[in-house]
Each structure stands twice: as C-alpha cells, then as structure tokens.
Write a protein that holds these residues in place. Structure first.
Motif, PDB file in Angstrom:
ATOM      1  N   GLY A 254       0.791  -1.218   0.000  1.00  0.00           N
ATOM      2  CA  GLY A 254       0.000   0.000   0.000  1.00  0.00           C
ATOM      3  C   GLY A 254       0.826   1.272   0.000  1.00  0.00           C
ATOM      4  N   ASN A 255       2.053   1.175  -0.462  1.00  0.00           N
ATOM      5  CA  ASN A 255       2.954   2.329  -0.502  1.00  0.00           C
ATOM      6  C   ASN A 255       2.833   2.999  -1.877  1.00  0.00           C
ATOM      7  N   TYR A 256       1.785   3.794  -2.038  1.00  0.00           N
ATOM      8  CA  TYR A 256       1.443   4.334  -3.352  1.00  0.00           C
ATOM      9  C   TYR A 256       2.356   5.470  -3.800  1.00  0.00           C
ATOM     10  N   GLU A 257       3.093   6.082  -2.883  1.00  0.00           N
ATOM     11  CA  GLU A 257       4.067   7.106  -3.292  1.00  0.00           C
ATOM     12  C   GLU A 257       5.187   6.452  -4.087  1.00  0.00           C
ATOM     13  N   ILE A 258       5.604   5.282  -3.621  1.00  0.00           N
ATOM     14  CA  ILE A 258       6.676   4.557  -4.317  1.00  0.00           C
ATOM     15  C   ILE A 258       6.152   3.979  -5.633  1.00  0.00           C
ATOM     16  N   VAL A 259       4.893   3.574  -5.650  1.00  0.00           N
ATOM     17  CA  VAL A 259       4.286   3.024  -6.864  1.00  0.00           C
ATOM     18  C   VAL A 259       4.422   4.022  -8.011  1.00  0.00           C
ATOM     19  N   GLY A 260       4.135   5.272  -7.759  1.00  0.00           N
ATOM     20  CA  GLY A 260       4.253   6.296  -8.794  1.00  0.00           C
ATOM     21  C   GLY A 260       5.674   6.458  -9.299  1.00  0.00           C
ATOM     22  N   GLN A 261       6.631   6.416  -8.377  1.00  0.00           N
ATOM     23  CA  GLN A 261       8.041   6.541  -8.766  1.00  0.00           C
ATOM     24  C   GLN A 261       8.484   5.344  -9.612  1.00  0.00           C
ATOM     25  N   ILE A 262       8.067   4.149  -9.201  1.00  0.00           N
ATOM     26  CA  ILE A 262       8.450   2.951  -9.941  1.00  0.00           C
ATOM     27  C   ILE A 262       7.808   2.958 -11.326  1.00  0.00           C
ATOM     28  N   HIS A 263       6.575   3.434 -11.420  1.00  0.00           N
ATOM     29  CA  HIS A 263       5.923   3.535 -12.734  1.00  0.00           C
ATOM     30  C   HIS A 263       6.711   4.450 -13.666  1.00  0.00           C
ATOM     31  N   MET A 264       7.194   5.559 -13.149  1.00  0.00           N
ATOM     32  CA  MET A 264       7.993   6.466 -13.991  1.00  0.00           C
ATOM     33  C   MET A 264       9.266   5.776 -14.471  1.00  0.00           C
ATOM     34  N   LEU A 265       9.930   5.055 -13.562  1.00  0.00           N
ATOM     35  CA  LEU A 265      11.142   4.338 -13.953  1.00  0.00           C
ATOM     36  C   LEU A 265      10.844   3.247 -14.977  1.00  0.00           C
ATOM     37  N   LEU A 266       9.785   2.486 -14.731  1.00  0.00           N
ATOM     38  CA  LEU A 266       9.421   1.426 -15.667  1.00  0.00           C
ATOM     39  C   LEU A 266       9.080   1.983 -17.045  1.00  0.00           C
ATOM     40  N   ASP A 267       8.410   3.110 -17.089  1.00  0.00           N
ATOM     41  CA  ASP A 267       8.097   3.741 -18.383  1.00  0.00           C
ATOM     42  C   ASP A 267       9.373   4.057 -19.155  1.00  0.00           C
ATOM     43  N   ASP A 268      10.374   4.570 -18.455  1.00  0.00           N
ATOM     44  CA  ASP A 268      11.639   4.917 -19.113  1.00  0.00           C
ATOM     45  C   ASP A 268      12.375   3.669 -19.599  1.00  0.00           C
ATOM     46  N   TYR A 269      12.441   2.640 -18.751  1.00  0.00           N
ATOM     47  CA  TYR A 269      13.131   1.411 -19.143  1.00  0.00           C
ATOM     48  C   TYR A 269      12.391   0.699 -20.275  1.00  0.00           C
ATOM     49  N   ASN A 270      11.066   0.631 -20.196  1.00  0.00           N
ATOM     50  CA  ASN A 270      10.293   0.005 -21.270  1.00  0.00           C
ATOM     51  C   ASN A 270      10.390   0.814 -22.564  1.00  0.00           C
ATOM     52  N   GLY A 271      10.459   2.121 -22.446  1.00  0.00           N
ATOM     53  CA  GLY A 271      10.642   2.965 -23.625  1.00  0.00           C
ATOM     54  C   GLY A 271      11.968   2.693 -24.314  1.00  0.00           C
TER      55      GLY A 271
END
Length: 78
Positions: A34-51
């Motif tokens: 339930g740590n949604y602050e980290i979820v947002g950060q990880i999503h940004m990182l994943l977007d960059d790596y997947n890109g």
C-alpha cells in the motif's frame, strides 16, 4: 522521464531486461504494502526502461526492413 534515472542507453540488453524485471517485482511489492508514493516513482522508472527497450526493438526492426527492401519488387501484395 524520471529525474534521477542514470543513462540507460549504455546498458546491455540483458541488464535492461533484468532491471525491468526487478522494477516489476518492486512495483508488485509496493502495491501489496500500500505504498502508493513509491508506486508512482516505480511507474515512472518502468516507463523509461520500457521505452528504451521499445526503441531498441524498433531499431532492430528498421534495420531488418532495410535489408529486406530487395524483395519489394518481387512480392506484390494488393
């Protein structure tokens, strides 16, 4: 783009895929906790790596298409 992201263009394909896998595991863990602050950060990182992964795949496809131009005159699809 995440502001603290290192230069991922220098990573090998194996390192890139390993990092995507690792981040996906951390994302799942963050959702469960339930740590949604980290979820947002990880999503940004994943977007960059997947890109970056998508850019590399597209580059390979473009190179293959350039090599296969020799068949354009032979195969006629209508």
């Amino acid at each position: 783009m995440h502001p603290l992201l290192p230069d991922i263009t220098k990573l090998s394909d194996e390192e890139l895929h390993h990092k995507i896998h690792e981040l996906t595991q951390r994302l799942t863990q963050s959702y469960r906790l339930g740590n949604y602050e980290i979820v947002g950060q990880i999503h940004m990182l994943l977007d960059d790596y997947n890109g970056e992964s998508s850019r590399r795949h597209q580059k390979v496809l473009d190179e293959m298409n350039k090599k296969n131009k020799q068949f354009d005159d032979i195969i006629d699809i209508k």
